[in-house]
Design a protein around this motif. Structure first.
Motif, PDB file in Angstrom:
ATOM      1  N   PHE A 116      25.553  51.092  50.994  1.00  0.00           N
ATOM      2  CA  PHE A 116      25.895  51.643  49.684  1.00  0.00           C
ATOM      3  C   PHE A 116      27.268  51.124  49.276  1.00  0.00           C
ATOM      4  N   PHE A 117      27.292  50.147  48.350  1.00  0.00           N
ATOM      5  CA  PHE A 117      28.554  49.620  47.832  1.00  0.00           C
ATOM      6  C   PHE A 117      29.040  50.547  46.717  1.00  0.00           C
ATOM      7  N   ASN A 118      30.223  51.124  46.906  1.00  0.00           N
ATOM      8  CA  ASN A 118      30.679  52.153  45.984  1.00  0.00           C
ATOM      9  C   ASN A 118      32.116  51.915  45.518  1.00  0.00           C
ATOM     10  N   ARG A 119      32.413  50.677  45.129  1.00  0.00           N
ATOM     11  CA  ARG A 119      33.738  50.399  44.571  1.00  0.00           C
ATOM     12  C   ARG A 119      33.693  50.580  43.053  1.00  0.00           C
ATOM     13  N   PRO A 120      34.468  51.510  42.503  1.00  0.00           N
ATOM     14  CA  PRO A 120      34.433  51.735  41.056  1.00  0.00           C
ATOM     15  C   PRO A 120      35.267  50.716  40.295  1.00  0.00           C
ATOM     16  N   PHE A 121      35.137  50.730  38.977  1.00  0.00           N
ATOM     17  CA  PHE A 121      36.027  49.961  38.110  1.00  0.00           C
ATOM     18  C   PHE A 121      37.470  50.428  38.334  1.00  0.00           C
ATOM     19  N   PRO A 174      40.627  51.437  36.681  1.00  0.00           N
ATOM     20  CA  PRO A 174      40.971  51.838  35.319  1.00  0.00           C
ATOM     21  C   PRO A 174      42.311  51.315  34.831  1.00  0.00           C
ATOM     22  N   ARG A 175      43.083  50.698  35.717  1.00  0.00           N
ATOM     23  CA  ARG A 175      44.409  50.214  35.314  1.00  0.00           C
ATOM     24  C   ARG A 175      44.333  48.966  34.447  1.00  0.00           C
ATOM     25  N   PHE A 176      43.219  48.246  34.502  1.00  0.00           N
ATOM     26  CA  PHE A 176      43.071  47.063  33.647  1.00  0.00           C
ATOM     27  C   PHE A 176      42.893  47.501  32.195  1.00  0.00           C
ATOM     28  N   ILE A 177      43.680  46.936  31.310  1.00  0.00           N
ATOM     29  CA  ILE A 177      43.535  47.258  29.892  1.00  0.00           C
ATOM     30  C   ILE A 177      42.268  46.602  29.345  1.00  0.00           C
ATOM     31  N   GLN A 178      42.023  45.360  29.733  1.00  0.00           N
ATOM     32  CA  GLN A 178      40.809  44.667  29.322  1.00  0.00           C
ATOM     33  C   GLN A 178      39.713  44.951  30.358  1.00  0.00           C
ATOM     34  N   THR A 179      38.640  45.566  29.927  1.00  0.00           N
ATOM     35  CA  THR A 179      37.622  46.009  30.877  1.00  0.00           C
ATOM     36  C   THR A 179      36.898  44.846  31.555  1.00  0.00           C
ATOM     37  N   LEU A 180      36.924  43.663  30.954  1.00  0.00           N
ATOM     38  CA  LEU A 180      36.298  42.511  31.596  1.00  0.00           C
ATOM     39  C   LEU A 180      36.975  42.195  32.927  1.00  0.00           C
ATOM     40  N   ALA A 181      38.271  42.459  33.013  1.00  0.00           N
ATOM     41  CA  ALA A 181      38.985  42.227  34.266  1.00  0.00           C
ATOM     42  C   ALA A 181      38.494  43.192  35.345  1.00  0.00           C
ATOM     43  N   ALA A 182      38.245  44.438  34.969  1.00  0.00           N
ATOM     44  CA  ALA A 182      37.708  45.408  35.922  1.00  0.00           C
ATOM     45  C   ALA A 182      36.309  45.005  36.381  1.00  0.00           C
ATOM     46  N   TYR A 183      35.515  44.510  35.448  1.00  0.00           N
ATOM     47  CA  TYR A 183      34.172  44.026  35.780  1.00  0.00           C
ATOM     48  C   TYR A 183      34.257  42.866  36.769  1.00  0.00           C
ATOM     49  N   GLY A 184      35.206  41.986  36.544  1.00  0.00           N
ATOM     50  CA  GLY A 184      35.367  40.831  37.422  1.00  0.00           C
ATOM     51  C   GLY A 184      35.727  41.217  38.842  1.00  0.00           C
ATOM     52  N   THR A 185      36.558  42.233  39.002  1.00  0.00           N
ATOM     53  CA  THR A 185      36.995  42.608  40.347  1.00  0.00           C
ATOM     54  C   THR A 185      35.973  43.482  41.072  1.00  0.00           C
ATOM     55  N   ALA A 186      35.038  44.078  40.338  1.00  0.00           N
ATOM     56  CA  ALA A 186      34.015  44.919  40.976  1.00  0.00           C
ATOM     57  C   ALA A 186      32.686  44.196  41.163  1.00  0.00           C
ATOM     58  N   VAL A 230      23.959  49.759  44.902  1.00  0.00           N
ATOM     59  CA  VAL A 230      25.273  49.408  44.370  1.00  0.00           C
ATOM     60  C   VAL A 230      25.631  50.356  43.230  1.00  0.00           C
ATOM     61  N   ARG A 231      26.861  50.818  43.225  1.00  0.00           N
ATOM     62  CA  ARG A 231      27.374  51.610  42.110  1.00  0.00           C
ATOM     63  C   ARG A 231      27.337  50.752  40.846  1.00  0.00           C
ATOM     64  N   SER A 232      26.833  51.295  39.746  1.00  0.00           N
ATOM     65  CA  SER A 232      26.756  50.532  38.501  1.00  0.00           C
ATOM     66  C   SER A 232      28.135  50.089  38.030  1.00  0.00           C
ATOM     67  N   LEU A 233      28.167  48.908  37.436  1.00  0.00           N
ATOM     68  CA  LEU A 233      29.433  48.296  37.028  1.00  0.00           C
ATOM     69  C   LEU A 233      29.857  48.808  35.657  1.00  0.00           C
ATOM     70  N   THR A 234      30.474  49.961  35.661  1.00  0.00           N
ATOM     71  CA  THR A 234      30.972  50.584  34.441  1.00  0.00           C
ATOM     72  C   THR A 234      31.976  51.652  34.828  1.00  0.00           C
ATOM     73  N   GLU A 235      32.840  52.003  33.880  1.00  0.00           N
ATOM     74  CA  GLU A 235      33.751  53.118  34.099  1.00  0.00           C
ATOM     75  C   GLU A 235      33.161  54.423  33.567  1.00  0.00           C
TER      76      GLU A 235
END
Length: 458
Positions: free
Chosen positions: A152-157, A159-171, A192-197
């Motif tokens: 079970f991969f459970n790394r969330p977005f 939230p410190r990234f202002i541009q959400t694409l950066a959070a998507y990239g790291t998750a 896998v945890r869904s890729l969203t905040e």
């Protein structure tokens, strides 16, 4: 200072002022056409409601190709044609089922198979769950802890990234590479945890990439609510998980890129490309991903034609096929450009949703070039709130052009990013979640940048 030099400087200043005035008037014409006579919203409605989800190789994808070609022909562009491309043909099959097994209690959860994933056995998979937060953590646990379990991969977005694409990239690596990485240690399945905040109950699909050095194991995405529920239970005691999915991989299918062109009056073999990808995932209508992108590219070309503009270079609106699970359309477009000895000077991709325009990102220019871009165009785009011109990525459909055209300007359309991953790859990506005015403003911004590149170079 000598008089001839003063005269020369005055002429240059006068020409520059006249040029800026001409550009400003043209941008106003572009926006007026898009906002008063725009056809982007009605075209998007048809694509979403009459065709729907358009997974590569599907009957709906073929319907979208035929519709797109007919629509472009109706606009009277100089050329409308298809490019053949073989694409992967993956099918989801019957709706997935999953639940947490907490002692004698079964807790149903929302989940969906990852794109390109393999099916479970007909009876499904039941196994103990081990939670991890990174691919690197698998190595620290080793085969002894992982073998026979569902990872079970459970790394969330973040939230410190202002541009959400950066959070998507790291998750995103846990979805793309997680299944094969877990399989190397003997895992029987991956969730896998869904890729969203967003803390919602929509599972987010998206492609996973199996490697040749590990078994292919079933992989699915959990909604964020389901992931949080599972994680909370695991903190107190071991639990098991069950899921069943029925996807299958079929032989590659013939499909097409759809291209509309206004031929250049001075440089007919020199091209500026803009558009998005016609294919989408199958959970919904592919409205923001990437119906808005293809429609904005089409509308940009229609708007320029409607204003009476005659381009110097050839302008192409392209509906790329197969961005979601293969990038075959973008690869074929670049390959054929080189084979046909075309010269490509710039390409713009819209694939971040049809939200409020902010500007454009330019892939790879130097600091001096970026300063020049801002000096020449920022003031012109500022009245339309599309003046954020930065160094950044472009888009996966146009990236293959770099191989053959290293000097081409590859550009990404930048809308406001805060809401995109609420709908990205989910059942919620429907026409009703697209705002008409935001869509029209984006098409006008793209048409404006195309005009500026065509007229002034980059």
């Amino acid at each position: 200072m000598k008089r001839p030099l003063l005269i020369t400087l005055a002429l240059i200043l006068g020409f520059t002022t006249t040029q800026a005035q001409q550009d400003s008037l043209m941008l106003r014409k572009i926006y007026d056409e898009a906002l008063v006579n725009g056809q982007s919203y009605q075209n998007l409605r048809y694509l979403c409601k009459n065709i729907g989800g358009r997974l590569s190789g599907s009957a709906n994808a073929q319907k979208a190709v035929e519709w797109g070609k007919k629509l472009m022909e109706g606009y009277g562009f100089d050329k409308v044609f298809l490019q053949e491309v073989m694409v992967p043909h993956w099918e989801r099959g019957a709706k997935e089922v999953g639940y947490i097994i907490n002692g004698s209690k079964k807790i149903p959860v929302k989940l969906c198979a990852l794109g390109m994933a393999v099916a479970t056995p007909p009876q499904g998979i039941t196994a103990s769950v081990i939670e991890v937060h990174s691919l690197a953590e698998l190595a620290t646990l080793g085969e002894k802890a992982i073998k026979g379990k569902i990872v079970f991969f459970n790394r969330p977005f973040d939230p410190r990234f202002i541009q959400t694409l950066a959070a998507y990239g790291t998750a995103g690596d846990q979805r793309r590479a997680g299944p094969s990485a877990a399989a190397k240690y003997g895992a029987v399945g991956v969730i896998v945890r869904s890729l969203t905040e967003s803390n919602d109950d929509y599972p987010h699909t998206g492609a996973t990439l199996y490697t040749d050095d590990a078994p292919k194991i079933p992989a699915a995405a959990l909604s964020v609510k389901a992931a949080n529920q599972l994680s909370a239970l695991l903190k107190s005691h071991p639990v098991k998980f069950y899921f069943k999915q029925n996807c299958r991989q079929l032989p590659d299918a013939l499909s097409y890129n759809v291209i509309g062109e206004m031929t250049g009056s001075e440089h007919p073999n020199r091209f500026i490309t803009f558009g998005g990808h016609l294919d989408s995932w199958d959970l919904a209508e592919g409205a923001h991903d990437d119906g808005t992108g293809v429609i904005q590219g089409l509308e940009a070309l229609r708007v320029l034609k409607a204003t009476g503009y005659r381009p110097k270079n050839s302008l192409r609106a392209v509906f790329f096929m197969n961005e979601e699970n293969g990038d075959r359309g973008g690869l074929k477009y670049a390959e054929l450009g080189d084979k046909n000895k075309e010269e490509h000077i710039a390409a713009i991709e819209s694939d971040l949703g049809g939200f409020t325009p902010r500007g454009f990102s330019f892939d790879g220019p130097s600091t001096v070039q970026m300063q020049s871009i801002n000096h020449n165009w920022k003031k012109l785009l500022e009245p339309y709130d599309a003046d954020k011109l930065i160094v950044g990525g472009s888009g996966s459909d146009i990236e293959p052009l770099r191989k053959y055209y290293p000097k081409a300007a590859l550009i990404g359309f930048l809308p406001d990013s805060q809401r995109y991953f609420d709908v990205h790859h989910t059942p919620n990506d429907v026409f009703e979640n697209v705002n008409k005015r935001e869509l029209e403003l984006g098409a006008a911004a793209i048409a404006s940048l195309v005009y500026l590149i065509d007229m002034r170079g980059i």
